[in-house]
Motif scaffolding. Structure first.
Motif, PDB file in Angstrom:
ATOM      1  N   LEU A  56     -45.454 103.395 -23.725  1.00 25.26           N
ATOM      2  CA  LEU A  56     -44.394 102.968 -22.812  1.00 25.26           C
ATOM      3  C   LEU A  56     -44.099 104.055 -21.771  1.00 25.26           C
ATOM      4  CD1 LEU A  56     -42.022 101.304 -25.447  1.00 25.26           C
ATOM      5  CD2 LEU A  56     -43.612 100.155 -23.882  1.00 25.26           C
ATOM      6  N   SER A  57     -45.164 104.597 -21.211  1.00 26.69           N
ATOM      7  CA  SER A  57     -45.035 105.614 -20.147  1.00 26.69           C
ATOM      8  C   SER A  57     -44.356 106.891 -20.629  1.00 26.69           C
ATOM      9  CB  SER A  57     -44.285 105.042 -18.938  1.00 26.69           C
ATOM     10  OG  SER A  57     -44.939 103.905 -18.419  1.00 26.69           O
ATOM     11  N   GLN A  58     -44.598 107.263 -21.890  1.00 22.11           N
ATOM     12  CA  GLN A  58     -44.019 108.503 -22.392  1.00 22.11           C
ATOM     13  C   GLN A  58     -44.584 109.730 -21.674  1.00 22.11           C
ATOM     14  OE1 GLN A  58     -45.148 105.970 -24.262  1.00 22.11           O
ATOM     15  NE2 GLN A  58     -44.263 105.941 -26.327  1.00 22.11           N
ATOM     16  N   ASN A  59     -45.748 109.564 -21.006  1.00 21.96           N
ATOM     17  CA  ASN A  59     -46.373 110.689 -20.311  1.00 21.96           C
ATOM     18  C   ASN A  59     -45.951 110.789 -18.847  1.00 21.96           C
ATOM     19  OD1 ASN A  59     -47.662 108.290 -19.720  1.00 21.96           O
ATOM     20  ND2 ASN A  59     -49.694 109.199 -19.534  1.00 21.96           N
ATOM     21  N   LYS A  60     -44.928 110.029 -18.469  1.00 22.85           N
ATOM     22  CA  LYS A  60     -44.444 110.050 -17.090  1.00 22.85           C
ATOM     23  C   LYS A  60     -43.085 110.746 -17.023  1.00 22.85           C
ATOM     24  CE  LYS A  60     -48.018 107.807 -15.635  1.00 22.85           C
ATOM     25  NZ  LYS A  60     -49.055 108.502 -14.842  1.00 22.85           N
ATOM     26  N   THR A  61     -42.712 111.157 -15.821  1.00 19.33           N
ATOM     27  CA  THR A  61     -41.433 111.827 -15.633  1.00 19.33           C
ATOM     28  C   THR A  61     -40.292 110.822 -15.825  1.00 19.33           C
ATOM     29  OG1 THR A  61     -41.324 111.352 -13.262  1.00 19.33           O
ATOM     30  CG2 THR A  61     -42.496 113.366 -13.946  1.00 19.33           C
ATOM     31  N   PRO A  62     -39.086 111.290 -16.139  1.00 17.42           N
ATOM     32  CA  PRO A  62     -37.948 110.383 -16.290  1.00 17.42           C
ATOM     33  C   PRO A  62     -37.699 109.534 -15.046  1.00 17.42           C
ATOM     34  CG  PRO A  62     -37.403 112.517 -17.207  1.00 17.42           C
ATOM     35  CD  PRO A  62     -38.732 112.669 -16.527  1.00 17.42           C
ATOM     36  N   GLU A  63     -37.941 110.105 -13.874  1.00 18.49           N
ATOM     37  CA  GLU A  63     -37.715 109.360 -12.629  1.00 18.49           C
ATOM     38  C   GLU A  63     -38.702 108.195 -12.511  1.00 18.49           C
ATOM     39  OE1 GLU A  63     -35.970 113.216 -12.575  1.00 18.49           O
ATOM     40  OE2 GLU A  63     -38.108 112.696 -12.806  1.00 18.49           O
ATOM     41  N   VAL A  64     -39.957 108.453 -12.857  1.00 19.90           N
ATOM     42  CA  VAL A  64     -40.969 107.387 -12.801  1.00 19.90           C
ATOM     43  C   VAL A  64     -40.665 106.321 -13.849  1.00 19.90           C
ATOM     44  CG1 VAL A  64     -43.403 106.852 -13.243  1.00 19.90           C
ATOM     45  CG2 VAL A  64     -42.786 108.798 -11.795  1.00 19.90           C
ATOM     46  N   VAL A  65     -40.268 106.742 -15.032  1.00 20.39           N
ATOM     47  CA  VAL A  65     -39.910 105.788 -16.088  1.00 20.39           C
ATOM     48  C   VAL A  65     -38.780 104.875 -15.620  1.00 20.39           C
ATOM     49  CG1 VAL A  65     -38.860 105.567 -18.378  1.00 20.39           C
ATOM     50  CG2 VAL A  65     -40.723 107.203 -18.004  1.00 20.39           C
ATOM     51  N   ASP A  66     -37.762 105.456 -15.011  1.00 19.27           N
ATOM     52  CA  ASP A  66     -36.641 104.653 -14.514  1.00 19.27           C
ATOM     53  C   ASP A  66     -37.105 103.653 -13.452  1.00 19.27           C
ATOM     54  OD1 ASP A  66     -34.876 105.915 -16.199  1.00 19.27           O
ATOM     55  OD2 ASP A  66     -34.174 107.352 -14.695  1.00 19.27           O
ATOM     56  N   THR A  67     -38.043 104.074 -12.608  1.00 19.06           N
ATOM     57  CA  THR A  67     -38.571 103.168 -11.578  1.00 19.06           C
ATOM     58  C   THR A  67     -39.330 102.006 -12.225  1.00 19.06           C
ATOM     59  OG1 THR A  67     -38.771 104.926  -9.935  1.00 19.06           O
ATOM     60  CG2 THR A  67     -40.129 102.977  -9.595  1.00 19.06           C
ATOM     61  N   ILE A  68     -40.156 102.309 -13.219  1.00 17.00           N
ATOM     62  CA  ILE A  68     -40.919 101.253 -13.907  1.00 17.00           C
ATOM     63  C   ILE A  68     -39.973 100.267 -14.575  1.00 17.00           C
ATOM     64  CG2 ILE A  68     -42.557 100.765 -15.755  1.00 17.00           C
ATOM     65  CD1 ILE A  68     -43.803 103.525 -15.180  1.00 17.00           C
ATOM     66  N   ILE A  69     -38.952 100.776 -15.251  1.00 16.52           N
ATOM     67  CA  ILE A  69     -37.980  99.901 -15.911  1.00 16.52           C
ATOM     68  C   ILE A  69     -37.291  99.013 -14.881  1.00 16.52           C
ATOM     69  CG2 ILE A  69     -35.785  99.851 -17.158  1.00 16.52           C
ATOM     70  CD1 ILE A  69     -36.745 102.358 -18.662  1.00 16.52           C
ATOM     71  N   ALA A  70     -36.929  99.592 -13.741  1.00 18.95           N
ATOM     72  CA  ALA A  70     -36.263  98.818 -12.687  1.00 18.95           C
ATOM     73  C   ALA A  70     -37.185  97.727 -12.155  1.00 18.95           C
ATOM     74  CB  ALA A  70     -35.829  99.746 -11.553  1.00 18.95           C
ATOM     75  N   GLU A  71     -38.462  98.032 -11.961  1.00 18.52           N
ATOM     76  CA  GLU A  71     -39.410  97.040 -11.463  1.00 18.52           C
ATOM     77  C   GLU A  71     -39.617  95.921 -12.487  1.00 18.52           C
ATOM     78  OE1 GLU A  71     -40.710  96.695  -8.579  1.00 18.52           O
ATOM     79  OE2 GLU A  71     -40.294  98.609  -7.604  1.00 18.52           O
ATOM     80  N   LEU A  72     -39.731  96.293 -13.755  1.00 19.15           N
ATOM     81  CA  LEU A  72     -39.906  95.283 -14.804  1.00 19.15           C
ATOM     82  C   LEU A  72     -38.658  94.418 -14.965  1.00 19.15           C
ATOM     83  CD1 LEU A  72     -41.721  97.457 -17.506  1.00 19.15           C
ATOM     84  CD2 LEU A  72     -42.755  95.679 -16.095  1.00 19.15           C
ATOM     85  N   SER A  73     -37.510  94.958 -14.608  1.00 17.18           N
ATOM     86  CA  SER A  73     -36.243  94.223 -14.729  1.00 17.18           C
ATOM     87  C   SER A  73     -35.940  93.379 -13.500  1.00 17.18           C
ATOM     88  CB  SER A  73     -35.086  95.204 -14.956  1.00 17.18           C
ATOM     89  OG  SER A  73     -35.288  95.983 -16.108  1.00 17.18           O
ATOM     90  N   SER A  74     -36.742  93.525 -12.452  1.00 13.73           N
ATOM     91  CA  SER A  74     -36.492  92.820 -11.199  1.00 13.73           C
ATOM     92  C   SER A  74     -37.043  91.401 -11.248  1.00 13.73           C
ATOM     93  CB  SER A  74     -37.137  93.592 -10.047  1.00 13.73           C
ATOM     94  OG  SER A  74     -38.551  93.443 -10.094  1.00 13.73           O
ATOM     95  N   ASP A  75     -37.045  90.740 -10.091  1.00 14.42           N
ATOM     96  CA  ASP A  75     -37.647  89.412  -9.999  1.00 14.42           C
ATOM     97  C   ASP A  75     -38.999  89.487  -9.292  1.00 14.42           C
ATOM     98  OD1 ASP A  75     -36.793  90.024  -7.484  1.00 14.42           O
ATOM     99  OD2 ASP A  75     -35.626  88.190  -7.159  1.00 14.42           O
ATOM    100  N   GLY A  76     -39.646  90.632  -9.380  1.00 14.73           N
ATOM    101  CA  GLY A  76     -40.930  90.842  -8.727  1.00 14.73           C
ATOM    102  C   GLY A  76     -42.074  90.128  -9.428  1.00 14.73           C
TER     103      GLY A  76
END
Length: 212
Positions: A170-190
């Motif tokens: 679940l992107s454990q190898n990414k920075t907290p900022e990137v993780v937050d961006t991924i979560i936001a994209e997955l939570s969107s209507d994209g």
């Protein structure tokens, strides 16, 4: 499933949660005729607090899998989905797939008729209870003769795994900022919105952050 220490999932409570939330599983056996796979729902054994599961197969899948005689691999697939490199920001990146999955291996125990009926009853109740007017196993228009005939067409099993390999990538190898961006994209209507995967990422990373 190849394991990576950074993605290993070992907490029994989290694994039980994964199984409980994702009961539709894949059963895989190695037979004289090659690999065989079937798909059935399972439940955690209500009398145990480990990773023991109970379920059933329809005949003749019991013979095809050699149920009770040889090792069975049960694959639990949790939330999963595509992650775009565009969500990482600038720089050279490639896409990936985030997922949560567990492999439970062991030789199943065949259930008695009475135990199998209890499992069938639990399975129906588990999913029907969300309906406005649940159609439970033993309630009319079903009658005991019908239920007993139904049971004879199935074979119940209990699997206490002797080997567990579980992975939470679940992107454990990414920075907290990137993780937050991924979560936001997955939570969107994209195009690749995936709320269930976003929830799993949020849960995993909140736990990691609180442990620091």
């Amino acid at each position: 499933m190849r394991q990576n220490p950074s993605f290993a999932m070992t907490d029994v409570a989290e694994l039980r949660r994964l199984i409980d939330r994702n009961p539709w599983t894949t059963l895989v056996s190695s037979t004289d005729d090659g690999l065989v796979a079937s798909h059935y729902a399972v439940l955690l054994d209500e009398d145990r607090d480990d990773l023991t599961v109970v379920g059933h197969v329809g005949r003749p899948d019991d013979l095809i899998h050699g149920l009770g005689e040889r090792e069975l691999l049960l694959v639990v697939q949790g939330p999963h989905g595509y992650v775009s490199p565009g969500w990482y920001g600038d720089g050279t990146q490639v896409p990936t797939w985030n997922f949560v999955s567990a492999h439970l291996t062991g030789v199943p125990e065949i259930l008695s008729t009475e135990e199998n009926l209890r499992v069938l009853d639990r399975l129906v109740a588990r999913f029907e209870n969300r309906m406005p007017q649940p159609r439970l196993l033993w309630e009319p228009p079903n009658d005991p003769d019908y239920i007993e005939r139904l049971e004879r067409g199935t074979v119940g099993f209990r699997l206490t795994p002797t080997k567990v390999v579980a992975k939470r990538k679940l992107s454990q190898n990414k920075t907290p900022e990137v993780v937050d961006t991924i979560i936001a994209e997955l939570s969107s209507d994209g195009a690749y919105a995936n709320p269930s995967l976003a929830d799993e990422m949020r849960r995993a990373h909140d736990s990691m952050r609180s442990a620091r």
